[in-house]
Design an enzyme around this catalytic site. Structure first.
Site, PDB file in Angstrom:
ATOM      1  N   ASP A  38       0.814  -1.222   0.000  1.00 22.16           N
ATOM      2  CA  ASP A  38       0.000   0.000   0.000  1.00 22.16           C
ATOM      3  C   ASP A  38       0.845   1.268   0.000  1.00 22.16           C
ATOM      4  O   ASP A  38       0.357   2.351   0.284  1.00 22.16           O
ATOM      5  CB  ASP A  38      -0.962  -0.004   1.199  1.00 22.16           C
ATOM      6  CG  ASP A  38      -0.203  -0.025   2.513  1.00 22.16           C
ATOM      7  OD1 ASP A  38       1.022  -0.246   2.496  1.00 22.16           O
ATOM      8  OD2 ASP A  38      -0.845   0.175   3.562  1.00 22.16           O
ATOM      9  N   HIS A 350      23.360   4.015 -30.151  1.00 22.12           N
ATOM     10  CA  HIS A 350      22.144   4.809 -29.869  1.00 22.12           C
ATOM     11  C   HIS A 350      22.175   6.109 -30.654  1.00 22.12           C
ATOM     12  O   HIS A 350      23.164   6.420 -31.327  1.00 22.12           O
ATOM     13  CB  HIS A 350      21.992   5.052 -28.360  1.00 22.12           C
ATOM     14  CG  HIS A 350      23.144   5.778 -27.709  1.00 22.12           C
ATOM     15  ND1 HIS A 350      23.343   7.131 -27.838  1.00 22.12           N
ATOM     16  CD2 HIS A 350      24.151   5.324 -26.913  1.00 22.12           C
ATOM     17  CE1 HIS A 350      24.412   7.490 -27.142  1.00 22.12           C
ATOM     18  NE2 HIS A 350      24.938   6.407 -26.576  1.00 22.12           N
ATOM     19  N   HIS A 361      12.545  12.472 -22.088  1.00 19.56           N
ATOM     20  CA  HIS A 361      12.388  12.220 -23.523  1.00 19.56           C
ATOM     21  C   HIS A 361      11.120  12.956 -23.890  1.00 19.56           C
ATOM     22  O   HIS A 361      10.022  12.429 -23.771  1.00 19.56           O
ATOM     23  CB  HIS A 361      12.280  10.723 -23.823  1.00 19.56           C
ATOM     24  CG  HIS A 361      13.558   9.982 -23.522  1.00 19.56           C
ATOM     25  ND1 HIS A 361      13.615   8.637 -23.305  1.00 19.56           N
ATOM     26  CD2 HIS A 361      14.835  10.435 -23.398  1.00 19.56           C
ATOM     27  CE1 HIS A 361      14.875   8.282 -23.066  1.00 19.56           C
ATOM     28  NE2 HIS A 361      15.624   9.360 -23.114  1.00 19.56           N
ATOM     29  N   ARG A 406      30.301   8.345 -22.566  1.00 16.63           N
ATOM     30  CA  ARG A 406      29.273   9.194 -23.175  1.00 16.63           C
ATOM     31  C   ARG A 406      29.437  10.586 -22.592  1.00 16.63           C
ATOM     32  O   ARG A 406      29.786  10.735 -21.417  1.00 16.63           O
ATOM     33  CB  ARG A 406      27.867   8.642 -22.908  1.00 16.63           C
ATOM     34  CG  ARG A 406      26.755   9.503 -23.481  1.00 16.63           C
ATOM     35  CD  ARG A 406      25.396   8.790 -23.545  1.00 16.63           C
ATOM     36  NE  ARG A 406      24.848   8.462 -22.248  1.00 16.63           N
ATOM     37  CZ  ARG A 406      24.797   7.252 -21.730  1.00 16.63           C
ATOM     38  NH1 ARG A 406      25.282   6.227 -22.398  1.00 16.63           N
ATOM     39  NH2 ARG A 406      24.267   7.042 -20.535  1.00 16.63           N
ATOM     40  N   GLU A 408      27.166  14.155 -22.537  1.00 18.43           N
ATOM     41  CA  GLU A 408      25.835  14.667 -22.900  1.00 18.43           C
ATOM     42  C   GLU A 408      25.603  16.045 -22.314  1.00 18.43           C
ATOM     43  O   GLU A 408      25.799  16.276 -21.123  1.00 18.43           O
ATOM     44  CB  GLU A 408      24.759  13.712 -22.364  1.00 18.43           C
ATOM     45  CG  GLU A 408      23.337  14.234 -22.552  1.00 18.43           C
ATOM     46  CD  GLU A 408      22.282  13.253 -22.072  1.00 18.43           C
ATOM     47  OE1 GLU A 408      22.543  12.517 -21.104  1.00 18.43           O
ATOM     48  OE2 GLU A 408      21.194  13.227 -22.680  1.00 18.43           O
TER      49      GLU A 408
HETATM   50 MN   LIG Z   1      19.608  11.876 -22.713  1.00 19.37          MN
END
Ligand SMILES: [Mn+2]
Length: 438
Positions: A38, A350, A361, A406, A408
């Protein structure tokens, strides 16, 4: 900085114009969700619903009705009634009066009356705009309403003749950010940049990935923010798992750590990735691959300009990554042919970016018909190339294996070229090593 009711009203005005006369738009917020038994997940309103209403409580539906040409539109908010006992347990509710006085609704109703009150509103409207396919249960309810409205035909009433996907209109509105939205996204970006800076300053060999994640969360939390998405903190080869969120391994001396984490401020997201050495010093192999990714990222950012199509920065990045992989001997052959055959996908699997806004997104079409759409001022997109050498990739020299990188940033498209909202966190090898040396 917060949006005011005038900002939300302006958006409803625009939506009312878009749907034309004698139409109705219905938009529901998200349901609450259980985490286990719950215990709920902390509630977060639906982005498009909040975009139009500024109303963050669960169990709410907004209705915009237009009438004859030139007549004022009407905004109704269905929401939870005030309830002293429920409010003692679960907190304040605006209630019917609050919906009108605070949230500027022309009419307000208890959410329990929706099935009853909506029929009158639907009757004899030309078009119904709603978010088809967001929620199967709500879709079924709308179908029932249409049936009920049509059952009144002998009494001279009928359901709207046309049903139109409301998301198409709202998504397009959300895609291009106003000056105030950009201000909020800049604040989110600044806080996220501070969090990444703290992570670079805090990391030590043998630290757990989750402990490093906690350093980020501390900065988010103390600024009144929550993570905009599940944070990725991946040491060494964990960086090659694109959506690694377990974050439960020790960080090793000599490895890189990839952090993809950022916060949401006042319903607006940021999205940052940085990759840096656990011990503060890049190895020659790490540095070589890192600088290829950085070159690709800088060129892709520079390509994020008005008039260029959505995929152009990706194409620019792919070319530089492929050239770099050939130069280092991870790929061999002619660069143009390797781009054409997508050989780079062995190491870069990607896309280079996505819309960013209230959702990480974010909404908005990427294509117009068959073609990628062109960048316009006010759009915000991420630029995030990477290279990932699988730990078991026997096609390359062992020294490259298990390195994942990566970088970004979040880029606002402006009349004066790309503006990097997330510039406050360093990204060159020299800057990172200098920061980490203290
Ligand atoms: Mn991103």
């Amino acid at each position: 900085m917060k949006l005011s009711q005038a900002d939300f009203k302006q958006r409803r005005n625009l939506l009312a114009q878009h749907i034309g006369s004698n139409s109705i738009a219905i938009i529901a917020t998200r349901a609450e969700m259980y985490r286990n038994r719950d215990a709920d997940y902390k509630y977060r309103a639906d982005s498009s619903f909040y975009y139009l209403t500024g109303f963050a409580e669960p169990e709410a539906v907004a209705v915009i009705e237009t009438f004859a040409e030139g007549e004022e539109y009407s905004y109704s908010l269905f929401c939870r009634e005030r309830n002293r006992e429920m409010e003692i347990w679960n907190g304040y509710r605006a209630g019917i009066d609050g919906a009108i006085e605070i949230y500027d609704a022309d009419e307000a109703y208890a959410i329990d009356l929706l099935d009853e009150e909506i029929i009158d509103k639907l009757l004899n409207k030309q078009r119904l705009y709603y978010r088809i396919g967001q929620n199967a249960e709500f879709d079924a309810r709308v179908s029932q309403w249409i049936q009920k409205a049509d059952a009144q035909q002998r009494r001279g009433g009928a359901a709207p003749a046309e049903m139109i996907q409301l998301d198409r209109i709202i998504d397009e509105m959300r895609l291009k950010k106003s000056a105030k939205e950009i201000e909020l996204m800049q604040i989110a970006s600044n806080i996220s940049a501070e969090a990444h800076t703290r992570a670079m300053q805090s990391v030590k060999p043998e630290m757990m990935e989750y402990a490093l994640e906690a350093e980020l969360n501390y900065i988010f939390g103390k600024n009144g923010c929550v993570p905009a998405y599940n944070s990725i903190v991946g040491g060494g080869e964990n960086a090659c798992i694109l959506h690694y969120v377990e974050n439960n391994k020790p960080l090793k001396d000599g490895d890189l750590v990839l952090i993809d984490a950022a916060c949401e401020y006042e319903f607006y997201a940021s999205d940052i990735t940085r990759t840096f050495p656990v011990n503060g010093k890049f190895s020659p192999e790490q540095k070589a691959l890192y600088n290829i990714v950085l070159d690709a990222q800088l060129a892709a950012i520079d390509a994020t300009r008005i008039g260029n199509h959505y995929k152009y920065p990706h194409e620019v990045a792919v070319k530089i990554l492929t050239q770099g992989l050939v130069d280092l001997g991870l790929l061999s052959g002619n660069v143009d042919e390797l781009v054409e055959s997508e050989a780079f996908r062995q190491f870069f699997m990607h896309g280079t970016g996505h819309w960013l806004g209230m959702d990480v997104h974010d909404v908005g079409a990427y294509k117009h018909g068959e073609d990628w759409r062109a960048y316009e001022a006010g759009m915000v997109v991420t630029v995030e190339p990477g290279l990932y050498v699988a730990p078991d990739d026997e096609t390359v020299d062992a020294k490259w294996r298990g390195i994942g990188i990566r970088i970004e940033d979040d880029v606002l498209v402006t009349e004066n070229g790309p503006l990097v909202l997330t510039k406050n966190v360093v990204k060159t090898v020299e800057e990172i090593e200098q920061l980490m040396a203290g």
